[in-house]
Design an enzyme around this catalytic site. Sequence first.
Site, PDB file in Angstrom:
ATOM      1  CD  GLU A  47      -3.236   5.686 -10.793  1.00 16.86           C
ATOM      2  OE1 GLU A  47      -3.911   4.715 -10.418  1.00 16.86           O
ATOM      3  OE2 GLU A  47      -2.525   5.659 -11.831  1.00 16.86           O
ATOM      4  N   GLY A 105       8.345  -2.576 -13.002  1.00 17.70           N
ATOM      5  CA  GLY A 105       8.249  -1.479 -12.049  1.00 17.70           C
ATOM      6  C   GLY A 105       8.677  -1.852 -10.648  1.00 17.70           C
ATOM      7  NE  ARG A 106       6.182  -7.730  -9.793  1.00 13.34           N
ATOM      8  CZ  ARG A 106       5.605  -7.694 -10.981  1.00 13.34           C
ATOM      9  NH1 ARG A 106       5.144  -6.545 -11.458  1.00 13.34           N
ATOM     10  NH2 ARG A 106       5.474  -8.788 -11.710  1.00 13.34           N
ATOM     11  CE  LYS A 155       9.182  -0.458 -18.676  1.00 11.24           C
ATOM     12  NZ  LYS A 155       9.135  -1.845 -18.176  1.00 11.24           N
ATOM     13  CD  GLU A 187       2.363  -4.999  -9.691  1.00  7.75           C
ATOM     14  OE1 GLU A 187       1.490  -4.215  -9.246  1.00  7.75           O
ATOM     15  OE2 GLU A 187       3.413  -4.606 -10.226  1.00  7.75           O
ATOM     16  CG  HIS A 234       1.535  -1.947  22.321  1.00  7.30           C
ATOM     17  ND1 HIS A 234       1.360  -2.097  23.676  1.00  7.30           N
ATOM     18  CD2 HIS A 234       2.875  -1.958  22.119  1.00  7.30           C
ATOM     19  CE1 HIS A 234       2.531  -2.163  24.280  1.00  7.30           C
ATOM     20  NE2 HIS A 234       3.478  -2.082  23.354  1.00  7.30           N
ATOM     21  CE  LYS A 269      -1.457   0.746 -14.367  1.00  3.96           C
ATOM     22  NZ  LYS A 269      -0.133   0.601 -15.008  1.00  3.96           N
TER      23      LYS A 269
END
Length: 548
Positions: free
Chosen positions: A213, A268-269, A207, A354, A385, A513
């Site tokens: 990252e 973002g999400r 954005k 979040e 399992h 961050k």
Amino acid sequence: MLFMTFTRSKPWDALVKHRQDLEGTHLRELFARDPDRVARLSLSFDGLYYDFSKQRLTPETLGLLHALANEAGIADGIRRMFAGERINNTEDRAVLHVALRRSAGPFPGGDQNVMDEVLATRRRMAAFAERLRSGQCCGAKGMPIRDIVNIGIGGSDLGPKMMDYALRSIGHPTLGIHYVSNLDGAQMAPLLQTLDPRTTLFIVVSKTFTTQETLFNARTARNWLRANLGDDVVLQNHFAAVSSKPERAVEFGVNPDLVFPIWDWVGGRYSLWSAVGLALMIAIGPNAFDEMLKGAERMDEHFASAPVERNLPVTMALVGLWNTSFLGAESLAVLPYNESLKYFPSFLQQLEMESNGKSVTRDGETLPAPACPIVWGELGNNGQHAFFQLLHQGGRLVPCDFIAAVCSDFPLPEHQEALLSNCFAQSAALAFGKTAEEVRKDMEKALQRPEEIEMLLPHRVFKGNQPSSTLLLNSLSPASLGALVALYEHKVFVQGLIWGVNSFDQWGVELGKAMASLILPAVHDPERAVGLDASTQKLLAYCRSRLG
């Protein structure tokens, strides 16, 4: 109205008393009492069927939860979001991700219509995607682009990657679509070894175009192109970007015509539906992408118009609220019984935690109790399992969402029937368990010795009464998956309204961050570590001595 107010409200008090009245009542008993229980505790909409009859509640519980929702002003909260009011109060922003899947405008209103730019961006995305899919976009030496690498993190990675994998049955037959998010070179380096730099395009999704990252990985990609194709490589043939800061993307080397916008009213999400989903559109094609948007749009319309009693997102939200705030559940297990939904639990972790993993109300008051469960999960058949042992006999209350598609996207003879039978068997076993009497009869029928029966009996008893819901999709189509994601988005919003938190900020993410940018220079320079805490200084010194 604050969360503190709801805990003192009449509907809240009634639910507390009701919980006490239900305490000790087993799901076996609830089913035995009410032959119409499944019909009364299930809903369907547009190819989705939601069965919550195995939850530890009754139709009376649901009525009391509806009263709480009305007291909390859910209908007004929904109206305010769709009207474009600035309900993200800590960032003074409207919340308009629903505009991203609208098929026509204006929206949210004539004086603040965002649809012109939304639709224009969608058209630009579609044109670019079609050129890539048809082999018209070329990299170095005029060779058609064959691999697309989406570089992002969080919402710029999880949503598109999840949906791309979920719809891989209709993915482009020859284009390779890849996703990179991790700073760890163990993700990027092996991928680059498989790619041809002449035919690779990177989509940088950030954005602000400053995400640490993402920018690290983008610079690595740029260096890789130059190392393999020479410093005179035309970077504009190998990069596209999604950002609210187009000038930064252009400065990096992206063609201005291949910078797609993202707006501050998109979190973002909640951004899968925007240009953040460009790699997904390339993978499945603009038509399938539009079908996904239409499925989400139909869920939006249902959410905005259906009364609380028949509203699927509101009902799902209230069921989760009952488990968390009244039964005391601390987690929610998401268990898809489709390989293609492999990344759905990870996507929901960000969406739910979040959004609602907060400890203060919108007005800054401390919440009296946690407002969001810990969301976790895995493919259900694999989980059987692994961790299902704890669900069955671990003694912890862990509500579960079982999710399955009736029809397989990769059919093989008899596989889907076996998969669905496992899904339904696990939810039934969790709900009803197996009593000591039933276990004893089974062991006696198997002619086991009395002393062996007595020894093994405690180990083979299943208490049951573990609540779960089952959500069935007719198929993993773009429309049904669009509706599924929108359903969970709206569920999270409703829970945030009742708990009183702002579901659309994420200040906790920002702290990490900021601290990472302070620590990074100290990895090689001990003087930059001055002022950091003693533990961090020691950790840095340890790494510094070994990094050289």
